[in-house]
Design a protein around this motif. Structure first.
Motif, PDB file in Angstrom:
ATOM      1  N   MET A 163      -5.296  43.200  -1.422  1.00 34.58           N
ATOM      2  CA  MET A 163      -5.633  44.112  -0.333  1.00 34.58           C
ATOM      3  C   MET A 163      -5.026  45.496  -0.558  1.00 34.58           C
ATOM      4  SD  MET A 163      -5.381  41.518   2.918  1.00 34.58           S
ATOM      5  CE  MET A 163      -5.944  42.719   4.119  1.00 34.58           C
ATOM      6  N   THR A 164      -3.841  45.544  -1.116  1.00 34.61           N
ATOM      7  CA  THR A 164      -3.201  46.826  -1.397  1.00 34.61           C
ATOM      8  C   THR A 164      -3.993  47.613  -2.436  1.00 34.61           C
ATOM      9  OG1 THR A 164      -1.038  45.926  -0.834  1.00 34.61           O
ATOM     10  CG2 THR A 164      -1.068  47.930  -2.175  1.00 34.61           C
ATOM     11  N   MET A 165      -4.410  46.929  -3.513  1.00 38.41           N
ATOM     12  CA  MET A 165      -5.207  47.605  -4.542  1.00 38.41           C
ATOM     13  C   MET A 165      -6.517  48.116  -3.947  1.00 38.41           C
ATOM     14  SD  MET A 165      -4.640  45.429  -8.058  1.00 38.41           S
ATOM     15  CE  MET A 165      -4.963  43.819  -7.367  1.00 38.41           C
ATOM     16  N   ARG A 206      -8.017  52.146  -3.462  1.00 36.87           N
ATOM     17  CA  ARG A 206      -9.340  52.572  -3.943  1.00 36.87           C
ATOM     18  C   ARG A 206     -10.231  52.988  -2.779  1.00 36.87           C
ATOM     19  NH1 ARG A 206     -12.219  52.739  -8.696  1.00 36.87           N
ATOM     20  NH2 ARG A 206     -10.089  53.039  -9.387  1.00 36.87           N
ATOM     21  N   ALA A 207     -10.189  52.229  -1.690  1.00 40.24           N
ATOM     22  CA  ALA A 207     -11.013  52.555  -0.522  1.00 40.24           C
ATOM     23  C   ALA A 207     -10.661  53.935   0.023  1.00 40.24           C
ATOM     24  CB  ALA A 207     -10.842  51.484   0.565  1.00 40.24           C
ATOM     25  N   GLU A 208      -9.389  54.248   0.032  1.00 42.37           N
ATOM     26  CA  GLU A 208      -8.957  55.561   0.523  1.00 42.37           C
ATOM     27  C   GLU A 208      -9.499  56.674  -0.384  1.00 42.37           C
ATOM     28  OE1 GLU A 208      -7.290  58.011   3.344  1.00 42.37           O
ATOM     29  OE2 GLU A 208      -7.658  55.859   3.419  1.00 42.37           O
ATOM     30  N   LYS A 209      -9.470  56.445  -1.689  1.00 43.38           N
ATOM     31  CA  LYS A 209     -10.010  57.446  -2.625  1.00 43.38           C
ATOM     32  C   LYS A 209     -11.507  57.641  -2.421  1.00 43.38           C
ATOM     33  CE  LYS A 209      -6.560  56.893  -6.203  1.00 43.38           C
ATOM     34  NZ  LYS A 209      -6.246  56.416  -7.555  1.00 43.38           N
ATOM     35  N   LEU A 210     -12.205  56.552  -2.113  1.00 43.96           N
ATOM     36  CA  LEU A 210     -13.652  56.632  -1.868  1.00 43.96           C
ATOM     37  C   LEU A 210     -13.975  57.103  -0.457  1.00 43.96           C
ATOM     38  CD1 LEU A 210     -14.816  53.248  -3.472  1.00 43.96           C
ATOM     39  CD2 LEU A 210     -15.245  55.552  -4.366  1.00 43.96           C
ATOM     40  N   ASN A 211     -12.963  57.118   0.412  1.00 45.47           N
ATOM     41  CA  ASN A 211     -13.154  57.372   1.839  1.00 45.47           C
ATOM     42  C   ASN A 211     -14.183  56.400   2.412  1.00 45.47           C
ATOM     43  OD1 ASN A 211     -12.642  58.597   4.318  1.00 45.47           O
ATOM     44  ND2 ASN A 211     -14.288  60.080   4.041  1.00 45.47           N
ATOM     45  N   HIS A 212     -14.012  55.145   2.012  1.00 45.56           N
ATOM     46  CA  HIS A 212     -14.929  54.077   2.434  1.00 45.56           C
ATOM     47  C   HIS A 212     -14.102  52.815   2.617  1.00 45.56           C
ATOM     48  CE1 HIS A 212     -18.750  52.267   3.103  1.00 45.56           C
ATOM     49  NE2 HIS A 212     -18.521  51.338   2.192  1.00 45.56           N
ATOM     50  N   LEU A 254     -21.867  53.344  -1.888  1.00 41.93           N
ATOM     51  CA  LEU A 254     -20.423  53.151  -1.709  1.00 41.93           C
ATOM     52  C   LEU A 254     -20.067  51.679  -1.526  1.00 41.93           C
ATOM     53  CD1 LEU A 254     -19.403  56.093   0.666  1.00 41.93           C
ATOM     54  CD2 LEU A 254     -18.676  55.748  -1.708  1.00 41.93           C
ATOM     55  N   ASP A 255     -20.884  50.939  -0.796  1.00 40.76           N
ATOM     56  CA  ASP A 255     -20.621  49.521  -0.575  1.00 40.76           C
ATOM     57  C   ASP A 255     -20.675  48.739  -1.886  1.00 40.76           C
ATOM     58  OD1 ASP A 255     -20.399  49.533   2.387  1.00 40.76           O
ATOM     59  OD2 ASP A 255     -22.461  50.250   2.220  1.00 40.76           O
ATOM     60  N   PHE A 256     -21.645  49.055  -2.716  1.00 44.59           N
ATOM     61  CA  PHE A 256     -21.776  48.356  -3.989  1.00 44.59           C
ATOM     62  C   PHE A 256     -20.661  48.750  -4.952  1.00 44.59           C
ATOM     63  CE2 PHE A 256     -25.828  47.670  -2.057  1.00 44.59           C
ATOM     64  CZ  PHE A 256     -26.117  46.358  -2.421  1.00 44.59           C
ATOM     65  N   THR A 257     -20.282  50.006  -4.946  1.00 46.77           N
ATOM     66  CA  THR A 257     -19.168  50.457  -5.781  1.00 46.77           C
ATOM     67  C   THR A 257     -17.884  49.730  -5.387  1.00 46.77           C
ATOM     68  OG1 THR A 257     -20.154  52.632  -6.104  1.00 46.77           O
ATOM     69  CG2 THR A 257     -17.772  52.472  -6.421  1.00 46.77           C
ATOM     70  N   LEU A 258     -17.611  49.668  -4.088  1.00 40.28           N
ATOM     71  CA  LEU A 258     -16.388  49.013  -3.629  1.00 40.28           C
ATOM     72  C   LEU A 258     -16.442  47.506  -3.877  1.00 40.28           C
ATOM     73  CD1 LEU A 258     -13.625  49.432  -2.417  1.00 40.28           C
ATOM     74  CD2 LEU A 258     -14.647  49.304  -0.143  1.00 40.28           C
ATOM     75  N   ALA A 259     -17.591  46.879  -3.690  1.00 44.71           N
ATOM     76  CA  ALA A 259     -17.712  45.438  -3.937  1.00 44.71           C
ATOM     77  C   ALA A 259     -17.410  45.099  -5.395  1.00 44.71           C
ATOM     78  CB  ALA A 259     -19.114  44.952  -3.563  1.00 44.71           C
ATOM     79  N   ARG A 260     -17.966  45.872  -6.321  1.00 50.74           N
ATOM     80  CA  ARG A 260     -17.702  45.624  -7.745  1.00 50.74           C
ATOM     81  C   ARG A 260     -16.225  45.811  -8.063  1.00 50.74           C
ATOM     82  NH1 ARG A 260     -22.785  48.289  -8.017  1.00 50.74           N
ATOM     83  NH2 ARG A 260     -21.744  50.288  -8.328  1.00 50.74           N
ATOM     84  N   LYS A 261     -15.602  46.824  -7.476  1.00 46.59           N
ATOM     85  CA  LYS A 261     -14.186  47.076  -7.708  1.00 46.59           C
ATOM     86  C   LYS A 261     -13.340  45.951  -7.122  1.00 46.59           C
ATOM     87  CE  LYS A 261     -11.489  49.733  -9.818  1.00 46.59           C
ATOM     88  NZ  LYS A 261     -11.538  49.642 -11.276  1.00 46.59           N
ATOM     89  N   MET A 262     -13.720  45.459  -5.943  1.00 44.53           N
ATOM     90  CA  MET A 262     -12.992  44.357  -5.327  1.00 44.53           C
ATOM     91  C   MET A 262     -13.045  43.112  -6.210  1.00 44.53           C
ATOM     92  SD  MET A 262     -14.069  44.908  -1.367  1.00 44.53           S
ATOM     93  CE  MET A 262     -12.807  43.959  -0.577  1.00 44.53           C
ATOM     94  N   ASP A 263     -14.203  42.821  -6.771  1.00 45.28           N
ATOM     95  CA  ASP A 263     -14.317  41.673  -7.669  1.00 45.28           C
ATOM     96  C   ASP A 263     -13.413  41.840  -8.890  1.00 45.28           C
ATOM     97  OD1 ASP A 263     -16.090  40.325  -6.019  1.00 45.28           O
ATOM     98  OD2 ASP A 263     -17.864  40.793  -7.223  1.00 45.28           O
ATOM     99  N   ALA A 264     -13.368  43.040  -9.429  1.00 46.43           N
ATOM    100  CA  ALA A 264     -12.499  43.297 -10.591  1.00 46.43           C
ATOM    101  C   ALA A 264     -11.030  43.139 -10.210  1.00 46.43           C
ATOM    102  CB  ALA A 264     -12.761  44.698 -11.153  1.00 46.43           C
ATOM    103  N   PHE A 265     -10.651  43.661  -9.066  1.00 47.28           N
ATOM    104  CA  PHE A 265      -9.262  43.515  -8.597  1.00 47.28           C
ATOM    105  C   PHE A 265      -8.920  42.030  -8.395  1.00 47.28           C
ATOM    106  CE2 PHE A 265      -9.227  47.975  -6.511  1.00 47.28           C
ATOM    107  CZ  PHE A 265      -8.753  48.550  -7.682  1.00 47.28           C
TER     108      PHE A 265
END
Length: 101
Positions: free
Chosen positions: A47-49, A53-59, A85-96
């Motif tokens: 959640m911290t990671m 990233r979410a803050e950087k995306l403002n999403h 933005l949702d798809f970008t964050l979802a892919r990043k969440m999976d990687a994290f």
């Protein structure tokens, strides 16, 4: 403000995420996933990671955490549905999540 994706655009982008456990809401306006970790520290680290990233995306995700479980819903409220933005964050969440597991 990011543009809301069409149903065709959502379908095109969603396939790889469905394989990793994401589900689409009935109106194709949101997507959700439950992540499971070995303990609270791992879940909180994830959640911290994501928060950074979410803050950087403002999403920012809608989420709920209990011990090693993190339930996430993504949507872009301002656009009234899913955006890139949702798809970008979802892919990043999976990687994290992979890096924490």
């Amino acid at each position: 403000m990011p543009a809301k994706l069409t149903e065709a655009e959502i379908a095109e982008r969603f396939g790889p995420l469905a394989v990793t456990g994401w589900t689409l809401g009935a109106g194709m306006d949101r997507m959700s996933k439950t992540y499971r970790f070995g303990d609270f520290v791992a879940a909180f680290g994830f959640m911290t990671m994501v928060a950074i990233r979410a803050e950087k995306l403002n999403h920012h995700p809608e989420w709920f955490n209990v011990y090693g479980r993190v339930e996430v819903t993504l949507t872009t409220h301002d656009a009234g549905g899913l955006t890139e933005l949702d798809f970008t964050l979802a892919r990043k969440m999976d990687a994290f999540a992979e890096s924490v597991s």
